[in-house]
Design a protein around this motif. Structure first.
Motif, PDB file in Angstrom:
ATOM      1  N   PRO A 105       0.800  -1.234   0.000  1.00 46.34           N
ATOM      2  CA  PRO A 105       0.000   0.000   0.000  1.00 46.34           C
ATOM      3  C   PRO A 105       0.834   1.286   0.000  1.00 46.34           C
ATOM      4  CG  PRO A 105      -0.895  -1.565   1.577  1.00 46.34           C
ATOM      5  CD  PRO A 105       0.440  -2.100   1.138  1.00 46.34           C
ATOM      6  N   PHE A 106       2.049   1.223   0.515  1.00 45.60           N
ATOM      7  CA  PHE A 106       2.878   2.434   0.527  1.00 45.60           C
ATOM      8  C   PHE A 106       3.408   2.804  -0.869  1.00 45.60           C
ATOM      9  CE2 PHE A 106       7.209   4.333   0.981  1.00 45.60           C
ATOM     10  CZ  PHE A 106       6.791   5.610   1.292  1.00 45.60           C
ATOM     11  N   SER A 110       2.335   6.188  -2.798  1.00 51.77           N
ATOM     12  CA  SER A 110       3.440   7.039  -3.257  1.00 51.77           C
ATOM     13  C   SER A 110       3.260   7.357  -4.734  1.00 51.77           C
ATOM     14  CB  SER A 110       4.786   6.341  -3.055  1.00 51.77           C
ATOM     15  OG  SER A 110       4.968   5.994  -1.703  1.00 51.77           O
ATOM     16  N   PHE A 169       5.601  -2.433   9.064  1.00 53.32           N
ATOM     17  CA  PHE A 169       6.183  -1.940   7.817  1.00 53.32           C
ATOM     18  C   PHE A 169       7.287  -0.917   8.082  1.00 53.32           C
ATOM     19  CE2 PHE A 169       5.932   1.358   4.400  1.00 53.32           C
ATOM     20  CZ  PHE A 169       6.559   0.626   3.421  1.00 53.32           C
ATOM     21  N   GLY A 170       7.091  -0.086   9.076  1.00 53.46           N
ATOM     22  CA  GLY A 170       8.074   0.950   9.381  1.00 53.46           C
ATOM     23  C   GLY A 170       9.325   0.417  10.068  1.00 53.46           C
ATOM     24  N   LYS A 171       9.264  -0.802  10.581  1.00 56.27           N
ATOM     25  CA  LYS A 171      10.367  -1.249  11.429  1.00 56.27           C
ATOM     26  C   LYS A 171      11.100  -2.505  10.982  1.00 56.27           C
ATOM     27  CE  LYS A 171       9.596   0.763  15.747  1.00 56.27           C
ATOM     28  NZ  LYS A 171       9.605   0.577  17.179  1.00 56.27           N
ATOM     29  N   THR A 176      12.041  -2.794   4.717  1.00 57.73           N
ATOM     30  CA  THR A 176      12.905  -1.667   4.362  1.00 57.73           C
ATOM     31  C   THR A 176      13.147  -1.632   2.839  1.00 57.73           C
ATOM     32  OG1 THR A 176      15.084  -0.743   4.772  1.00 57.73           O
ATOM     33  CG2 THR A 176      14.931  -3.109   4.898  1.00 57.73           C
ATOM     34  N   ARG A 179      10.287   0.105   1.208  1.00 62.50           N
ATOM     35  CA  ARG A 179      10.286   1.553   1.380  1.00 62.50           C
ATOM     36  C   ARG A 179      11.216   2.218   0.380  1.00 62.50           C
ATOM     37  NH1 ARG A 179      10.428   0.098   6.761  1.00 62.50           N
ATOM     38  NH2 ARG A 179      12.574   0.787   6.947  1.00 62.50           N
ATOM     39  N   GLN A 180      12.332   1.556   0.086  1.00 67.56           N
ATOM     40  CA  GLN A 180      13.233   2.078  -0.941  1.00 67.56           C
ATOM     41  C   GLN A 180      12.493   2.184  -2.272  1.00 67.56           C
ATOM     42  OE1 GLN A 180      16.154   3.360  -1.076  1.00 67.56           O
ATOM     43  NE2 GLN A 180      16.540   3.298  -3.266  1.00 67.56           N
ATOM     44  N   GLU A 183       9.641   5.134  -1.892  1.00 71.69           N
ATOM     45  CA  GLU A 183      10.208   6.481  -1.828  1.00 71.69           C
ATOM     46  C   GLU A 183      10.865   6.855  -3.150  1.00 71.69           C
ATOM     47  OE1 GLU A 183      12.426   7.909   1.597  1.00 71.69           O
ATOM     48  OE2 GLU A 183      11.467   6.403   2.862  1.00 71.69           O
ATOM     49  N   GLY A 184      11.335   5.838  -3.847  1.00 68.52           N
ATOM     50  CA  GLY A 184      11.941   6.087  -5.154  1.00 68.52           C
ATOM     51  C   GLY A 184      10.976   6.726  -6.144  1.00 68.52           C
ATOM     52  N   MET A 419      19.012  -2.037  -0.689  1.00 70.13           N
ATOM     53  CA  MET A 419      18.631  -2.446   0.662  1.00 70.13           C
ATOM     54  C   MET A 419      18.489  -3.959   0.846  1.00 70.13           C
ATOM     55  SD  MET A 419      18.114   0.777   1.739  1.00 70.13           S
ATOM     56  CE  MET A 419      17.023   1.064   3.108  1.00 70.13           C
ATOM     57  N   ARG A 472      20.142   3.643   6.514  1.00 72.41           N
ATOM     58  CA  ARG A 472      19.789   2.665   5.488  1.00 72.41           C
ATOM     59  C   ARG A 472      20.164   1.229   5.853  1.00 72.41           C
ATOM     60  NH1 ARG A 472      18.371   5.027   0.512  1.00 72.41           N
ATOM     61  NH2 ARG A 472      19.009   3.193  -0.649  1.00 72.41           N
TER      62      ARG A 472
END
Ligand SMILES: [Fe+2]
Ligand SMILES: [Fe+2]
Ligand SMILES: [Zn+2]
Lengths: 556, 364
Positions: A105-106, A110, A169-171, A176, A179-180, A183-184, A419, A472
């Motif tokens: 979902p992130f 995004s 998801f954040g941890k 991770t 998330r890369q 955010e990309g 990552m 990272r």
């Protein structure tokens, strides 16, 4: 009444044609003369030519079409419950959905956010409706996936891991990587991020593996919900691929952009390969119980979708516009999959790290071995004993795999770029950027960090390009921590305050489940911190040893 | 082989359904990582909260990519407003994908039906000729203002610090852009029956007619700010009540029927409904920020400044539109009353929020 005559034919009237409608809508924008538009996210690309919208879509037909798609999805979820889907679903599969649905979902949302970066970039209005629809589509994808996850949580035998999903998801040390990816899409140079990395590569090349391979495997494991949701998601992708291609065509038009485009295609292709192939390859081959030898393996699917459909029919034709296409990168990615066992090593790594994950990973067994050996000759020699050790060490009271010395696995370095850890040991690279030491899984990942994400590229200034930042290397966050404290800090403990969320098996029984007491007394260390603290001589030896790899001890 | 043979390990559970076995955590069937606003988590909250991560909410490793100046993927500094907790806000309309498509689709269906029925009944042919000119030129110009608000909010939905804020702005954008297209296609449909309508005239009036220049300047100024919250604020708390409602309700909805036009009010009413939702969301966010224990005073001063700047332009825009009221044959509405209602509206909104209108707007 004759057969062909329907009420619709009697009453239907002429209306505005779709072409005319699209043309009128494209005329809604204007060039401001009182106040200029705010400086938006910058790009080093120049876009002089107006992109075209070959799809000619308007919102009044879009919304009803999407609502209808939704109705089908939610109807199918209800039907799955009525049909008692969870009675027959494979737990091995649903467990991996705790990871997959924590991540996805992130990146989706995004992608929605990134559309505002594109909407202001290109001159002309034609494509703006396309970007608008993509924005709303991605909002759809993100929330429909959150909904699916909630539905698993409510109906599946073990909800732990789904219940903490966004926190996890954040941890987590595996998410991770996702998330890369997300955010990309929305940070740094707007064209690099939203057009090349998201649309031209992630959506055009890799969504088939995500949204078509995953559903097929889900269905083979008795999960009819995921296919319904994800095929519906995938049905929006042709629109996004179209947006990406139109914008790419206007970018190509200016030869000044070619150098940057070559850089971004390299970065985006390689990093998508590192991330998506790691994740999806593992999910569909290690999260399944189906060992039908006639089905295509992940690398066979890859060959069809990435090599044939993308590389040969999408990337190669870019050469005639004067873009240098890096054939060797595609070949290198292929080699990593078929010769260097990339995703098998990823699955191995995820399982080693089970105590710091938030789902259950059970051991692969004889039936699995047979399929792997059939599809990937030589697999058993490299991984068979490992999974037997893993099965043995799945019993509480054993040393957790993460710290087990008996089986011979050596915990890997992290790639600072993608990552994913540096799992193909012989390809391990170390380099300095701005006076600091970093580790990479491959030469191209080193190049991505040091050369591509920088203020200058081949003598050309690139003031809009993003930078890698943050902590990272996940391991560094818990360097020197006791494993039990780390798991508590991660929040991966069940409601009784002691049983772990992750378990190295599918035994749904308190007696078989690991608690904090079982993992206490092991100290986490960051390979990067250790490497940076070595003397040059120690470091040189360490790197040579690392590249030489490790051997799993024979299981007896 | 030890006691744990491969067979024992591979033993599948009897059923994968909830309740098939009881063990630690077997009944943890709610998202546990956030605090619902009310007593129970809503579906909207479950699919929305914390999907956009940040270091204050579980993001262990911080954002991992940054802009060249070091600004992370999401930054609290993208607005001058400050918050001690950006995560408090929940959209009042609780929109998520399914409810959004249902509502948008219903509106598309309603407008389609109205247009089709009107055409079948020959309604366009009976429209007052002068009124047709007003639709062609003035409704034709106004659609660009709505598009401008749609673009402003589309841009803004990238910058908010939480998923809840950004998604509320996203649906706002979706509503505005749909409505701009509704108007565009409504006029194009009318032109099929009334070939004398010149569909290019609306844009020309938008760009050149003095009556619209204040409106255009106000919309361009909203798009000209780089503060995403200022955009959202100016759209819903300033421009909508002072200019957009004035044009939509204060003019077209009221005047149309007297000119024999029963379809235009239906098309426009959808936007009034959209605005109620967008207003409620914006007001909730602004209310939270105004009452912030730590930053309330700072935020109120900031909001008052935004009110003054955008309010001045919006008021000038509204006044310049006065000639529109004298165009229709049958004059059933007066500009001064319409403007008064708009002013009352913004006074009541800002009054509720404890904000201070600039002198021009108080006295006008
Ligand atoms: Fe998507
Ligand atoms: Fe997409
Ligand atoms: Zn890498």
């Amino acid at each position: 009444m004759t057969a062909g005559l329907t009420l619709n034919k009697i009453t239907s009237q002429r209306g505005v044609s779709i072409g005319e409608a699209a043309r009128r809508i494209a005329d809604l924008g204007w060039n401001p003369s009182y106040v200029q538009e705010a400086m938006t996210f910058p790009t080093d690309y120049k876009i002089g030519r107006q992109p075209k919208d070959p799809m000619k879509q308007v919102l009044r037909s879009y919304f009803p079409m999407q609502e209808e798609k939704d109705n089908r999805v939610y109807g199918a979820l209800d039907a799955a419950l009525r049909g008692d889907m969870f009675r027959n679903v494979e737990a091995r599969w649903v467990e991996w959905m705790k990871l997959f649905l924590a991540i996805i979902p992130f990146p989706e949302i995004s992608a929605a956010r990134s559309m505002s970066m594109l909407a202001r970039l290109a001159p002309g209005e034609e494509l703006r409706t396309g970007f608008t629809m993509q924005m709303i589509d991605e909002f759809r994808h993100s929330t429909i996936q959150m909904n699916l996850k909630k539905w698993y949580m409510e109906n599946y035998i073990d909800p732990a891991g789904f219940d903490i999903t966004e926190a996890a998801f954040g941890k987590c040390y595996a998410t991770t990587i996702g998330r890369q990816f997300g955010e990309g899409f929305l940070t740094g140079d707007a064209v690099t991020a939203a057009n090349v990395y998201l649309q031209v590569v992630a959506e055009t090349a890799f969504t088939n593996t995500l949204f078509v391979a995953m559903p097929s495997e889900a269905a083979r494991n008795g999960d009819y919900a995921l296919p319904t949701v994800f095929l519906s998601v995938q049905s929006d992708e042709s629109r996004h691929i179209g947006n990406g291609h139109s914008l790419l065509m206007s970018i190509l038009n200016d030869p000044d952009n070619h150098l940057l485009l070559e850089r971004d295609l390299r970065y985006a292709f390689w990093q998508n390969h590192c991330i998506i192939d790691a994740a999806v390859g593992t999910l569909i081959e290690y999260g399944t119980t189906n060992r039908d030898k006639s089905k295509e393996s992940y690398v066979e699917l890859w060959h069809r979708w990435i090599y044939e459909d993308y590389y040969r029919t999408y990337m190669l034709p870019l050469e005639k516009y004067g873009i240098k296409v890096h054939h060797d990168d595609v070949a290198a990615a292929w080699d990593r999959l078929v010769k260097k066992n990339y995703h098998h090593k990823v699955a191995q790594f995820f399982s080693v790290g089970w105590p710091v994950n938030f789902w259950r990973i059970e051991a692969q067994t004889d039936k699995d071995f047979e399929w792997f050996e059939h599809k990937y000759p030589g697999w058993y020699a490299e991984f068979g004993d490992y999974w037997r050790w893993y099965g043995k060490k799945s019993v509480p009271g054993e040393t957790p795999m993460l710290f087990d010395q008996e089986n011979g696995y050596v915990y890997p370095h992290r790639c600072w770029s993608c990552m994913v850890p540096c799992l193909i040991r012989e390809d391990f690279v170390v380099d300095e950027v701005d006076g600091k030491l970093y580790t990479y899984c491959s030469e191209l990942c080193r190049w991505t960090h040091k050369v591509a994400f920088s203020a200058e590229y081949e003598g050309r200034s690139t003031p809009a390009m993003g930078r890698f930042s943050g902590r990272r290397e996940w391991e560094e966050c818990y360097h020197g921590w006791d494993l039990a404290d780390c798991i508590k800090d991660l929040g991966f403990v069940r409601s009784d305050g002691k049983t772990l969320v992750p378990q190295p098996h599918l035994r749904f029984d308190d007696k078989e489940m690991w608690t904090l007491d079982h993992v206490k007394g092991n100290t986490i260390q960051s390979p990067l911190v250790l490497l940076r603290n070595m003397t040059p001589e120690q470091r040189e030896k360490h790197i040579a040893d690392y590249r030489a790899g490790f051997t799993i001890r024979p299981f007896q | 082989m030890n006691a744990f043979t491969q067979e024992a390990i591979a033993q599948p559970p009897r059923s994968g359904a909830a309740g098939a076995a009881q063990f630690a955590g077997w009944d943890s069937r709610k998202y546990t990582y956030y605090k619902p606003k009310g007593r129970h988590a809503t579906h909207y909250e479950d699919v929305t909260v914390d999907v956009q991560p940040d270091p204050k909410r579980y993001l262990l490793q911080d954002f991992i990519i940054s802009f060249p100046d070091g600004t992370p993927t999401y930054s609290e500094n993208w607005t001058a407003a400050k918050s001690s907790d950006w995560h408090q806000f929940r959209a009042v309309d609780e929109e998520w994908e399914r409810t959004h498509y249902q509502r948008q689709s219903t509106i598309c269906g309603m407008i389609g039906n109205v247009v089709e029925n009107a055409r079948r009944a020959g309604a366009p042919k009976r429209l007052d000729r002068t009124w047709v000119k007003v639709l062609e030129q003035y409704l034709g110009a106004y659609k660009h203002a709505e598009f401008g608000l749609g673009m402003a909010t589309m841009h803004a939905q990238r910058y908010g610090y939480t998923q809840m804020i950004n998604s509320a702005i996203l649906t706002n954008s979706s509503y505005k852009l749909r409505f701009a297209q509704d108007l565009t296609l409504y006029l194009a449909e009318l032109a099929l029956d009334l070939p004398e309508i010149n569909l290019d005239l609306g844009k020309q009036h938008w760009l050149e007619n003095p009556a619209w220049q204040g409106t255009r300047e106000a919309v361009e100024a909203i798009n000209g700010t780089s503060d995403y919250l200022e955009k959202y604020f100016a759209v819903n708390l300033v421009f909508e009540p002072l200019v957009a409602e004035l044009v939509r309700s204060g003019f077209f909805m009221q005047v149309a029927a007297a000119q024999g036009d029963f379809t235009t009010p239906t098309v426009i009413s959808a936007a009034e409904g959209d605005y109620q939702r967008n207003l409620a969301n914006t007001a909730e966010l602004v209310h939270i920020l105004s009452q912030d224990a730590e930053h309330g005073a700072h935020n109120r001063a900031l909001f008052n400044r935004w009110l003054a700047e955008h309010g001045k332009r919006a008021l000038a825009a509204a006044r310049q539109l006065q000639p529109m009221w004298s165009l229709p044959h049958h004059k059933v509405a007066q500009f001064p009353e319409a403007l008064n209602r708009a002013l009352e509206r913004i006074r009541s909104i800002t009054g509720e929020l404890g904000l201070e209108l600039p002198a021009e707007l108080k006295a006008a």
